[in-house]
Design a protein around this motif. Structure first.
Motif, PDB file in Angstrom:
ATOM      1  N   UNK A 200       0.834  -1.201   0.000  1.00  0.00           N
ATOM      2  CA  UNK A 200       0.000   0.000   0.000  1.00  0.00           C
ATOM      3  C   UNK A 200       0.871   1.254   0.000  1.00  0.00           C
ATOM      4  N   UNK A 201       0.244   2.413   0.102  1.00  0.00           N
ATOM      5  CA  UNK A 201       0.956   3.653  -0.193  1.00  0.00           C
ATOM      6  C   UNK A 201       2.127   3.903   0.755  1.00  0.00           C
ATOM      7  N   UNK A 202       3.236   4.289   0.133  1.00  0.00           N
ATOM      8  CA  UNK A 202       4.476   4.583   0.840  1.00  0.00           C
ATOM      9  C   UNK A 202       5.270   5.560  -0.016  1.00  0.00           C
ATOM     10  N   UNK A 203       6.324   6.122   0.549  1.00  0.00           N
ATOM     11  CA  UNK A 203       7.206   6.966  -0.251  1.00  0.00           C
ATOM     12  C   UNK A 203       8.652   6.719   0.158  1.00  0.00           C
ATOM     13  N   UNK A 204       9.582   7.383  -0.542  1.00  0.00           N
ATOM     14  CA  UNK A 204      11.009   7.134  -0.352  1.00  0.00           C
ATOM     15  C   UNK A 204      11.798   8.438  -0.417  1.00  0.00           C
ATOM     16  N   UNK A 205      13.036   8.425   0.113  1.00  0.00           N
ATOM     17  CA  UNK A 205      13.940   9.568  -0.055  1.00  0.00           C
ATOM     18  C   UNK A 205      14.766   9.457  -1.337  1.00  0.00           C
ATOM     19  N   UNK A 206      14.258   8.745  -2.332  1.00  0.00           N
ATOM     20  CA  UNK A 206      14.912   8.584  -3.628  1.00  0.00           C
ATOM     21  C   UNK A 206      13.832   8.420  -4.688  1.00  0.00           C
ATOM     22  N   UNK A 207      14.233   8.475  -5.951  1.00  0.00           N
ATOM     23  CA  UNK A 207      13.302   8.292  -7.059  1.00  0.00           C
ATOM     24  C   UNK A 207      13.253   6.826  -7.474  1.00  0.00           C
ATOM     25  N   UNK A 208      12.108   6.424  -8.047  1.00  0.00           N
ATOM     26  CA  UNK A 208      11.945   5.069  -8.560  1.00  0.00           C
ATOM     27  C   UNK A 208      11.348   5.112  -9.963  1.00  0.00           C
ATOM     28  N   UNK A 209      11.719   4.118 -10.775  1.00  0.00           N
ATOM     29  CA  UNK A 209      11.089   3.909 -12.081  1.00  0.00           C
ATOM     30  C   UNK A 209      10.722   2.440 -12.197  1.00  0.00           C
ATOM     31  N   UNK A 210       9.604   2.152 -12.895  1.00  0.00           N
ATOM     32  CA  UNK A 210       9.066   0.794 -13.000  1.00  0.00           C
ATOM     33  C   UNK A 210       8.712   0.519 -14.460  1.00  0.00           C
ATOM     34  N   UNK A 211       9.383  -0.449 -15.064  1.00  0.00           N
ATOM     35  CA  UNK A 211       9.097  -0.854 -16.437  1.00  0.00           C
ATOM     36  C   UNK A 211       8.470  -2.241 -16.395  1.00  0.00           C
ATOM     37  N   UNK A 212       7.184  -2.338 -16.748  1.00  0.00           N
ATOM     38  CA  UNK A 212       6.481  -3.617 -16.648  1.00  0.00           C
ATOM     39  C   UNK A 212       6.968  -4.577 -17.732  1.00  0.00           C
ATOM     40  N   UNK A 213       7.233  -5.826 -17.324  1.00  0.00           N
ATOM     41  CA  UNK A 213       7.698  -6.865 -18.241  1.00  0.00           C
ATOM     42  C   UNK A 213       6.612  -7.892 -18.545  1.00  0.00           C
ATOM     43  N   UNK A 214       5.829  -8.264 -17.525  1.00  0.00           N
ATOM     44  CA  UNK A 214       4.782  -9.271 -17.696  1.00  0.00           C
ATOM     45  C   UNK A 214       3.643  -8.992 -16.725  1.00  0.00           C
ATOM     46  N   UNK A 215       2.429  -9.423 -17.106  1.00  0.00           N
ATOM     47  CA  UNK A 215       1.289  -9.361 -16.208  1.00  0.00           C
ATOM     48  C   UNK A 215       0.668  -7.976 -16.120  1.00  0.00           C
ATOM     49  N   UNK A 216      -0.196  -7.802 -15.111  1.00  0.00           N
ATOM     50  CA  UNK A 216      -0.879  -6.528 -14.900  1.00  0.00           C
ATOM     51  C   UNK A 216      -1.053  -6.273 -13.414  1.00  0.00           C
ATOM     52  N   UNK A 217      -1.039  -5.006 -13.062  1.00  0.00           N
ATOM     53  CA  UNK A 217      -1.320  -4.593 -11.698  1.00  0.00           C
ATOM     54  C   UNK A 217      -1.845  -3.176 -11.699  1.00  0.00           C
ATOM     55  N   UNK A 218      -2.405  -2.763 -10.578  1.00  0.00           N
ATOM     56  CA  UNK A 218      -2.881  -1.393 -10.420  1.00  0.00           C
ATOM     57  C   UNK A 218      -1.821  -0.591  -9.682  1.00  0.00           C
ATOM     58  N   UNK A 219      -1.389   0.490 -10.295  1.00  0.00           N
ATOM     59  CA  UNK A 219      -0.367   1.373  -9.734  1.00  0.00           C
ATOM     60  C   UNK A 219      -1.056   2.665  -9.314  1.00  0.00           C
ATOM     61  N   UNK A 220      -0.916   3.028  -8.041  1.00  0.00           N
ATOM     62  CA  UNK A 220      -1.499   4.273  -7.557  1.00  0.00           C
ATOM     63  C   UNK A 220      -0.382   5.253  -7.211  1.00  0.00           C
ATOM     64  N   UNK A 221      -0.632   6.523  -7.472  1.00  0.00           N
ATOM     65  CA  UNK A 221       0.358   7.559  -7.170  1.00  0.00           C
ATOM     66  C   UNK A 221      -0.364   8.865  -6.904  1.00  0.00           C
ATOM     67  N   UNK A 222      -0.201   9.376  -5.692  1.00  0.00           N
ATOM     68  CA  UNK A 222      -0.745  10.682  -5.315  1.00  0.00           C
ATOM     69  C   UNK A 222      -2.232  10.808  -5.661  1.00  0.00           C
ATOM     70  N   UNK A 223      -2.982   9.739  -5.345  1.00  0.00           N
ATOM     71  CA  UNK A 223      -4.426   9.766  -5.538  1.00  0.00           C
ATOM     72  C   UNK A 223      -4.905   9.400  -6.923  1.00  0.00           C
ATOM     73  N   UNK A 224      -3.992   9.139  -7.852  1.00  0.00           N
ATOM     74  CA  UNK A 224      -4.375   8.731  -9.202  1.00  0.00           C
ATOM     75  C   UNK A 224      -4.080   7.249  -9.392  1.00  0.00           C
ATOM     76  N   UNK A 225      -4.784   6.625 -10.337  1.00  0.00           N
ATOM     77  CA  UNK A 225      -4.690   5.182 -10.540  1.00  0.00           C
ATOM     78  C   UNK A 225      -4.369   4.869 -11.998  1.00  0.00           C
ATOM     79  N   UNK A 226      -3.446   3.906 -12.199  1.00  0.00           N
ATOM     80  CA  UNK A 226      -3.003   3.527 -13.535  1.00  0.00           C
ATOM     81  C   UNK A 226      -2.925   2.007 -13.621  1.00  0.00           C
ATOM     82  N   UNK A 227      -2.937   1.483 -14.845  1.00  0.00           N
ATOM     83  CA  UNK A 227      -2.764   0.051 -15.065  1.00  0.00           C
ATOM     84  C   UNK A 227      -1.327  -0.197 -15.505  1.00  0.00           C
TER      85      UNK A 227
END
Length: 282
Positions: free
Chosen positions: A199-226
């Motif tokens: 569930x929602x958390x944050x970090x003292x660094x930046x992150x990037x996520x490149x999907x390779x397989x499957x599907x999930x729901x990604x939430x960020x600052x109140x917005x939702x993405x697939x």
């Protein structure tokens, strides 16, 4: 601050900096200053059969992860054959070249840190005299000559873990970190099982996520993405985000952290701190 986008063919073009210094090379610049990033340069390179990138030097560190096809990497005269899910580090100031001698196009992730300068800014990269190409080595973890290269297979993932009531059903395999030789970023593979979540958390660094397989729901600052193949997400420092496997499938992605996480307190889970606040208020 965050970003989420689909990776389309229209994003690929030959960088102006590589005109006359490459052949049959295109690149999609996905995460950088335009998206709000301070630390991350995230790109996908593409090289057609017979293509090449001449010898160049960067004042930033570069991690390469092959997504499809095969290329040869010449790193200061030592050559490696990199195929699907092979990876290699190009340290700061190390001259390297890439070519495609196979019969199929190749695509790879380029993770750059510090974030590369924009066109027209101070030149943080330059081309130089090339090293001779020798017979390419295949990636072999038992060969000392293959230092700062590796290969990933799905069976390298450990069983899924449950951390607490807010995070479960996940596992990861580290690819590049300080032990590997990287000084600027961590790169790893994440898998969340169907029904898993963080569930929602944050970090003292930046992150990037490149999907390779499957599907999930990604939430960020109140917005939702697939999150699905062909998409990439990014979250900045202090940007609350979460992942929920509620789409009937597991999900696997390549993840980057920049700068490298601190030894402690790299993950600030909002719900945990809500629990602490409520308990202390009793």
């Amino acid at each position: 601050m965050h970003s989420f986008r689909e990776i389309t063919d229209s994003l690929y073009e030959t960088p102006a900096s590589h005109a006359g210094r490459s052949e049959s090379f295109r690149r999609a610049d996905l995460i950088g200053r335009e998206q709000g990033s301070v630390h991350i340069g995230f790109r996908i390179g593409e090289l057609a059969p017979g293509g090449r990138i001449d010898t160049c030097v960067h004042s930033y560190e570069k991690g390469i992860f092959i997504m499809e096809g095969e290329v040869e990497l010449n790193r200061e005269g030592r050559c490696f054959r990199l195929g699907r899910f092979d990876y290699a580090l190009v340290p700061i100031g190390v001259a390297y070249a890439i070519r495609n001698t196979s019969g199929a196009s190749a695509r790879w992730v380029e993770k750059c840190a510090p974030r590369p300068k924009e066109p027209g800014e101070w030149a943080d990269s330059f081309f130089t005299a090339g090293s001779e190409w020798s017979e390419a080595l295949s990636v072999d973890p038992l060969n000392p000559a293959c230092r700062m290269t590796g290969h990933f297979d799905w069976d390298q993932l450990h069983p899924h873990q449950r951390i607490d009531k807010y995070m479960w059903g996940w596992t990861k395999k580290m690819l590049m970190d300080r032990k590997f030789g990287s000084e600027q970023f961590d790169m790893f593979i994440i898998e969340f099982a169907e029904g898993g979540q963080t569930n929602e958390h944050d970090h003292p660094f930046e992150e990037a996520y490149l999907c390779l397989e499957g599907e999930g729901t990604f939430t960020a600052e109140g917005e939702e993405y697939i999150l699905k193949p062909g998409t990439i997400g990014w979250s900045g420092v202090g940007s609350p985000h979460g992942v929920f496997m509620n789409r009937g499938a597991a999900c696997r992605w390549l993840e980057i952290m920049t700068p490298q996480p601190p030894a402690q307190h790299s993950n600030r889970r909002l719900s945990t701190w809500d629990d602490i606040r409520d308990r202390l208020a009793e």
